[in-house]
Scaffold this motif. Structure first.
Motif, PDB file in Angstrom:
ATOM      1  N   UNK A   1       0.595  -1.239   0.090  1.00  0.00           N
ATOM      2  CA  UNK A   1      -0.136   0.086  -0.044  1.00  0.00           C
ATOM      3  C   UNK A   1       0.939   1.093   0.016  1.00  0.00           C
ATOM      4  N   UNK A   2       1.955   1.231   0.957  1.00  0.00           N
ATOM      5  CA  UNK A   2       2.800   2.536   0.888  1.00  0.00           C
ATOM      6  C   UNK A   2       3.790   2.604  -0.302  1.00  0.00           C
ATOM      7  N   UNK A   3       4.277   1.547  -0.989  1.00  0.00           N
ATOM      8  CA  UNK A   3       5.214   1.520  -2.106  1.00  0.00           C
ATOM      9  C   UNK A   3       4.392   1.608  -3.260  1.00  0.00           C
TER      10      UNK A   3
ATOM     11  N   UNK B   1      -3.793  13.021  -2.386  1.00  0.00           N
ATOM     12  CA  UNK B   1      -3.912  13.874  -1.271  1.00  0.00           C
ATOM     13  C   UNK B   1      -4.385  13.178   0.092  1.00  0.00           C
ATOM     14  N   UNK B   2      -3.686  11.830  -0.190  1.00  0.00           N
ATOM     15  CA  UNK B   2      -3.644  10.822   1.037  1.00  0.00           C
ATOM     16  C   UNK B   2      -5.246  10.218   1.390  1.00  0.00           C
ATOM     17  N   UNK B   3      -6.036  10.264   0.503  1.00  0.00           N
ATOM     18  CA  UNK B   3      -7.233   9.644   0.443  1.00  0.00           C
ATOM     19  C   UNK B   3      -7.142   8.295   0.280  1.00  0.00           C
ATOM     20  N   UNK B   4      -7.972   7.381   0.670  1.00  0.00           N
ATOM     21  CA  UNK B   4      -7.794   5.974   0.400  1.00  0.00           C
ATOM     22  C   UNK B   4      -9.244   5.277   0.230  1.00  0.00           C
TER      23      UNK B   4
ATOM     24  N   UNK C   1     -10.222  16.464   4.649  1.00  0.00           N
ATOM     25  CA  UNK C   1     -10.591  17.687   3.799  1.00  0.00           C
ATOM     26  C   UNK C   1     -10.999  18.815   4.810  1.00  0.00           C
ATOM     27  N   UNK C   2     -10.682  19.879   4.533  1.00  0.00           N
ATOM     28  CA  UNK C   2     -10.898  21.071   5.291  1.00  0.00           C
ATOM     29  C   UNK C   2     -10.782  20.824   6.657  1.00  0.00           C
TER      30      UNK C   2
END
Length: 976
Positions: free
Chosen positions: A211-213, A347-350, A456-457
Motif C-alpha cells: 500500500x505504501x510503495x 491527497x492521502x485519500x484511500x 478535507x478542510x
C-alpha cells in the motif's frame, strides 16, 4: 456485597498475584525499546475520534488474530461462547429446539442476543433470517471464517449513543483483514475421542501490492471447514445422556419403555394394537393392592412384529428403541471467501472495497422429544392412538385450528391385521420416514462494502456504504401429513409395520423446502477534527449520519401455511428504515483527565424517535494508575418479528391441564392422565403499538500498570433495561391463557383405583393452543464486576517467555421485574427460563490463559470456568427444588415423584484447552491442539430444555464442550 471467586478462578487469582507480583524480582524482565516514531492513531470501537491510548474510558477486550489461532478452536462461535462476559441467553449450536436452529449468537451481560450489537468492520450487517425465540434479531457468528479476521473488539458498555439500537449491553466488532501480502496455505484435521465430530479445515490466502510503495493492495482469502455430526448414541455411556432415571429416583424415559407417566402405553420397537375396552386381567395387582386393569391383560394386546416384541418383553422394558438419529452436534460445512482491494488516491485519500460470501450448511434435527405430551410430540414421528386434533395454521394474524383433523384413529376390527376382534389403538413409530424431524439448513451471507478515508478542510472523513444479505434455504423432512396417513390406513394401502412403497411414503411424509432472506443496506458518514486547545489538550469533535434499510422476508413454508403438516419455523415479514445523526466531544481539561460526551438521535419508521446520550471519563494521575467510568442510555427498537407480519408456536414449561388434571395427580378419579404434566403450545402474536426498550448503564473501574508487562483492569457495571418487549406467557404474572381446545373425544380417564383407567368422555377437549402477544412489560437490572489481568515476562537463562491473562466476571445481581413492581433475584439460578432455552444465570465465569514460548515452540493452555447455579426459577414462582425438572424445564425425569435435592444445583464446570505451535522452518509451521484436555463431562442440569432433547440432561449453551468431550486436532501452515 462481596465479590467471591471460587475454585478455578480463585486459584488463578492467587497464581497471578503470587507469581506475577511477588515472585517477579526473581525474573528478568524485557524492556521494549522506546520508538522514536509518533504512535499510530486508531479509532476504537465505541468512539468516533481516533486516539493513541487504547485503554479507553469504556472496558474493551481485544482478541487478535494470533489469539484466535492459539485458542485451538475451529469456529468463531465456539471462541465467543467462552467469553467471560457472555451470559444468560447465549445461543449455541447444541440446542436442537432453538427457533434459530443452526446459528450461534452472543449475549453480553446475560441480556440476550438482542441486546448485543454485532458489527463487521464497524458497520451493521444483515441479521439471521430466523430470530432467537422467534423474536430477537441477531447476527449469526458461526459462519465468519478464522482466516478472514484481523481482530475482534468486545466493547462491554452501552453504546447506543454511537451505534443506535441493540447496543444495550455492548458491541462485538469483528474486524476483517484490511490488506495482505504473500501467500498462506493452512490445513488441519481433528476428531473427538468418543466418536463423531470429525473436523477438517483448509484455507488459502494471497495478496499483492504494498500500500505504501505501490499505492494499492489486493487480496483474497478462502476457507473450507467441515464438522461431522455427533449422535446422542455416541455418548450414551454418560449419565447426562442416560434416559433411565429409575436408579436416581425418577422415571424410565427410554424410548419404548412403559411407565406410569405414559400409562404403560407407548410406541416401542414393534407397532402394536391395544383394545382399551377389553376385559381387565382378573385378580389384584400385588404391587398396588388394586384390581388389575385392561393394560394388565395380555389378551388386549397384539404386537404386529412378534419377532421383535411381545407383551412380557414390552412390559419389562425389553422393547425400547435406541435413538441413533438425534444430534448432539449437527454436521456443518462452511465455504467462505473474502476479497479486498485498497487503493491510495490523491491527497492521502484511500478507497477500500471488500466483498465476502460466507456460507454454512448444517443438518439439524429437533431431537427426540419423546415422551412429551401435546402437539409437539411429533418430533419423533409416531402413530396417534385415539385421535388427531389437527394442525393449526397462522396466516396474516388469522389462526385456523383443526386442519386435517381425524376424529378417530382407532384401527377397525375389520382391518386385515387386527386380530383383537374390536376397534383398537395403534401404538408405534411410523416406518420408512425420517426418525426425527430434520432441517437441512444452508445460510449464505454476502456483503459488499466501500469505505473512503481521507482529510478535507481540517476534518478526518470516513464514508461508507454497504449491501448485505443473508439467504436461508431450508429443506424439511420427517414431518407427517396425518390426514394422508390415516386415509392410507383406512383404505388398507398402508402397512403399519413397514415395507411401504417410496411413493406412498413420500405422500405420508413429504419433503419440502422454504427460502428466507434478510437484507440490510447502510450508508455511514463520519467526520472528526480538533476544534481548539483547552486545558491540557485539544477539544475534539466527531459527528456523523447513518441510514439503513432492513427487510426481512421469512414466510412460512407452504405446507405449514396450509396446515398440511405441523409448524416448522417461525415466519417474519416486515421492514424498517432507520436514519440517525450523532456526535461526540472529547477533551482533556486537566493533565491526565479525559472527558467525553456523545449523543445520537434516531428515527425509525416503525415507531418514531429515540435520543440516547452518554458520558465518559478517564483520570490517570500517574502512568501506572487510572480511574475510568461511563454512563449511557440505550434502546432496542421493535423489530419486524415483533411489529410486522409474524408468528410462531412455542412451548417452554410444563403445566397440568386446569380442567382435565386440575390437581396434577394422574391417578385421581376423573382426571385424564395424558393431560397431566403437559407442555402446552402457545401462539406468538405481534403487537403493532410496541415502544422501544430503554436502558441506563454505568461502568466504573480502575486501570493498574504497576510494572512493565503487567496490566490489570477492574470494572463495575450496572445495567437497567425497562419497557422490555416480552411475550406475555411466562413474563406477565397477570396473564391468564385463554386455552383453545379441540373437540371432545373418548380418552383414558383415571378410575381412582391404583393406576386404572377406563375409556370415557372427558369434561373438555384437549388444549390446542393459547395466544401470547408481545407486550412492553417489566425490567431487568443486572450488576457485577469484571477483571482483566495480563502479564508478560521473560524467564532468566534464556528459558523463554511467559504470558498470562485472566478475564473473570462476577454477577452481583440479576433482577427480573414483572408487572406491579414484583421483582425476582435470578443471579445464580436457572432463570429466566422462558428465554433462549433456559440457559441459566451462573454468577461467575472466567477464562485463564497461560502461554510459554521459546524459539520455534509456543504452548498455550486456556482454562474456561463456569460456576454452579440453582435449577430454581423464581420468575416462574418455582422456589422449591422438588420439581424444577418439570416446572422449569418441562422435563419429566421426576414427574410423579419428589426430585432428589442433588438436582437442585448444577455443578461448576471447568475445561482446559491445550494448543502447541512449532515453527519447523521460516515458512512451515506445525500446530496441534487438544480441547477439553481432561475430558470433563458436563454437569447434569434437569431444568434446562436447551439441549439435544428430553433424552439428555445437560446445558448445551454453557457445557457443550463437555458433551463433545476430548477433541484432538493437528495442522500445518505454509507461507511464502
Amino acid at each position: 456485597m462481596t465479590f467471591k471467586l471460587k475454585s478455578m478462578p480463585f486459584a488463578i487469582s492467587c497464581a497471578i498475584a503470587g507469581g506475577a507480583l511477588f515472585a517477579m524480582p526473581a525474573m528478568a524482565q524485557t524492556q521494549d525499546g522506546v520508538s522514536a516514531q509518533t504512535p499510530a492513531r486508531v479509532v476504537v470501537t465505541g468512539s468516533l475520534i481516533s486516539r493513541t491510548d487504547t485503554e479507553t474510558p469504556a472496558p474493551i477486550q481485544v482478541l487478535t488474530a494470533q489469539d484466535i489461532q492459539k485458542s485451538g478452536k475451529t469456529s468463531i462461535g465456539e471462541l465467543l461462547n467462552d467469553l467471560a462476559a457472555n451470559g444468560q441467553g447465549t445461543l449455541g449450536s447444541g440446542f436442537s429446539g432453538a427457533f434459530a436452529n443452526g446459528a450461534q449468537g452472543v449475549s453480553l451481560r446475560g441480556l440476550t442476543v438482542g441486546a448485543t450489537l454485532v458489527l463487521v468492520d464497524g458497520h451493521r450487517i444483515a441479521p439471521y433470517p430466523l430470530s432467537d425465540d422467534s423474536q430477537r434479531s441477531f447476527v449469526d457468528v458461526s459462519n465468519i471464517p478464522f482466516d478472514a479476521i484481523d481482530s475482534i473488539e468486545v466493547l462491554k458498555a452501552g453504546a447506543s449513543s454511537t451505534y443506535g439500537s441493540d447496543a444495550i449491553a455492548g458491541v462485538v466488532n469483528i474486524k476483517l483483514k484490511k490488506n495482505l501480502t504473500g501467500t498462506r496455505f493452512s490445513a488441519e484435521s481433528g476428531r473427538t475421542q468418543h466418536g463423531g465430530g470429525a473436523t477438517h479445515r483448509a484455507s488459502f490466502s494471497t495478496g499483492i501490492g504494498d500500500l505504501d510503495n505501490d499505492g494499492y493492495n489486493a487480496f483474497v482469502t478462502a476457507e473450507w471447514r467441515r464438522q461431522g455430526d455427533i449422535k446422542l448414541s455416541e455418548r450414551e455411556q454418560f449419565g447426562w445422556n442416560n434416559a433411565d432415571w429409575r436408579s436416581r429416583g425418577g422415571n424410565d424415559l427410554r424410548i419404548g419403555a412403559p411407565s406410569v407417566i405414559n400409562s404403560r402405553l407407548t410406541a416401542a420397537n414393534s407397532p402394536f394394537l391395544f383394545n382399551a375396552d377389553g376385559a381387565p386381567l382378573p385378580g389384584t395387582d400385588p404391587r398396588t393392592n388394586q384390581p388389575y386393569t385392561a393394560v394388565d391383560n395380555p389378551a388386549n394386546f397384539q404386537f404386529l412384529d412378534p419377532t421383535r416384541c411381545n407383551y412380557m418383553k414390552y412390559m419389562s422394558g425389553g422393547c425400547t428403541v435406541r435413538d441413533t438419529s438425534s444430534f448432539l452436534q449437527p454436521a456443518t460445512e462452511n465455504i467462505n471467501v473474502l476479497v479486498g482491494l485498497t487503493k491510495k488516491l490523491n491527497n492521502n485519500w484511500e478507497l477500500a472495497f471488500k466483498g465476502s460470501m460466507f456460507q454454512r450448511n448444517s443438518v439439524n434435527n429437533r431431537g427426540s422429544d419423546y415422551p412429551r405430551a401435546g402437539t409437539f410430540a411429533a418430533f419423533l414421528p409416531s402413530y396417534s392412538p385415539t385421535t388427531f386434533t389437527g394442525n393449526t395454521s397462522l396466516n396474516n394474524g388469522v389462526l385456523v385450528p383443526g386442519i386435517g383433523r381425524v376424529p378417530s384413529t382407532l384401527i377397525p376390527a375389520t382391518a386385515s391385521y387386527n386380530q383383537l376382534g374390536a376397534p383398537a389403538r395403534l401404538y408405534g413409530f411410523i416406518p420408512g420416514v425420517d426418525p426425527v424431524t430434520t432441517i437441512d439448513n444452508t445460510a449464505k451471507t454476502t456483503r459488499f462494502a466501500l469505505d473512503l478515508h481521507g482529510s478535507a478542510y481540517g476534518w478526518d472523513v470516513n464514508a461508507a456504504a454497504g449491501v448485505t444479505e443473508t439467504n436461508l434455504d431450508l429443506k424439511y423432512s420427517g414431518y407427517i401429513d396425518r390426514l394422508a396417513l390415516y386415509n392410507a390406513i383406512s383404505n388398507g394401502s398402508w402397512n403399519p409395520v413397514g415395507g411401504n412403497s417410496p411413493a406412498l411414503i413420500s405422500q405420508i411424509s413429504p419433503t419440502f423446502s422454504n427460502s428466507l432472506e434478510s437484507k440490510l443496506n447502510y450508508i455511514d458518514l463520519v467526520g472528526s477534527r480538533e476544534l481548539m486547545q483547552w486545558g491540557a489538550g485539544p477539544v475534539a469533535l466527531g459527528a456523523g449520519v447513518h441510514w439503513h434499510k432492513r427487510r426481512q422476508n421469512a414466510p412460512a413454508s407452504a405446507l405449514t401455511a396450509n396446515g398440511q403438516v405441523a409448524s416448522t419455523t417461525a415466519f417474519v415479514i416486515g421492514d424498517e428504515t432507520n436514519s440517525a445523526v450523532f456526535g461526540e466531544l472529547q477533551a482533556t481539561p486537566l493533565k491526565g483527565l479525559e472527558v467525553g460526551i456523545s449523543g445520537r438521535y434516531d428515527h425509525f419508521d416503525t415507531y418514531g424517535n429515540s435520543f440516547t446520550p452518554a458520558a465518559k471519563f478517564k483520570w490517570a494521575p500517574t502512568n501506572t494508575f487510572a480511574v475510568r467510568g461511563t454512563f449511557a442510555r440505550g434502546f432496542r427498537a421493535p423489530n419486524p418479528a415483533e411489529v410486522g407480519n409474524a408468528g410462531s408456536f412455542f412451548t417452554f414449561n410444563a403445566i397440568d391441564d386446569p380442567v382435565l388434571c386440575a390437581n396434577g395427580d394422574p391417578k385421581t378419579a376423573g382426571n385424564v392422565p395424558a393431560a397431566c404434566g403437559i407442555n402446552p403450545p402457545y401462539v406468538q402474536t405481534t403487537s403493532k403499538n410496541l415502544s422501544p426498550e430503554k436502558s441506563k448503564s454505568y461502568t466504573l473501574g480502575i486501570i493498574v500498570e504497576p510494572i512493565k508487562g503487567l496490566n490489570a483492569t477492574l470494572d463495575y457495571y450496572k445495567i437497567e433495561v425497562r419497557n422490555q418487549i416480552v411475550t406475555a406467557a411466562g413474563n406477565d404474572p397477570t396473564f391468564v391463557p385463554n386455552w383453545v381446545r379441540g373437540p371432545v373425544t373418548p380418552v383414558d380417564i383415571a378410575t381412582g383405583v391404583g393406576e386404572g383407567t377406563a375409556v370415557g368422555t372427558p369434561a373438555a377437549g384437549p388444549i390446542i393452543y393459547a395466544t401470547s402477544p408481545y407486550v412492553n412489560l417489566g425490567a431487568t437490572k443486572t450488576s457485577g464486576i469484571e477483571a482483566d489481568v495480563g502479564y508478560r515476562w521473560r524467564l532468566p537463562n534464556d528459558l523463554g517467555s511467559l504470558r498470562a491473562n485472566l478475564s473473570a466476571s462476577h454477577t452481583f445481581s440479576y433482577i427480573s421485574e414483572a408487572a406491579g413492581g414484583v421483582s425476582y433475584q435470578l443471579a445464580g439460578t436457572q432463570g429466566p427460563s422462558v428465554i433462549s432455552g433456559a440457559t441459566g444465570s451462573p454468577k461467575d465465569r472466567a477464562q485463564f490463559t497461560l502461554g510459554w514460548s521459546r524459539g520455534p515452540l509456543d504452548v498455550t493452555a486456556t482454562m474456561n470456568y463456569t460456576s454452579s447455579f440453582s435449577t430454581k426459577d423464581p420468575s416462574l414462582g418455582i422456589n422449591d427444588c422438588g420439581s424444577t425438572g418439570l416446572d422449569v424445564g418441562g422435563r419429566r425425569y421426576f414427574q410423579g415423584t419428589t426430585q432428589p435435592d442433588m438436582y437442585c444445583e448444577v455443578a461448576s464446570f471447568t475445561t482446559t484447552n491445550l494448543n502447541l505451535v512449532y515453527k519447523l522452518s521460516p515458512n512451515l509451521t506445525l500446530k496441534g491442539s487438544i480441547l477439553n484436555l481432561f475430558d470433563r463431562q458436563p454437569p447434569i442440569d434437569v431444568a434446562t430444555y436447551g439441549n439435544a432433547g428430553t433424552q439428555t440432561a445437560y446445558n448445551a449453551s454453557l457445557h457443550q464442550a463437555g458433551a463433545v468431550g476430548r477433541f484432538y486436532s493437528v495442522g500445518l501452515n505454509y507461507t511464502f
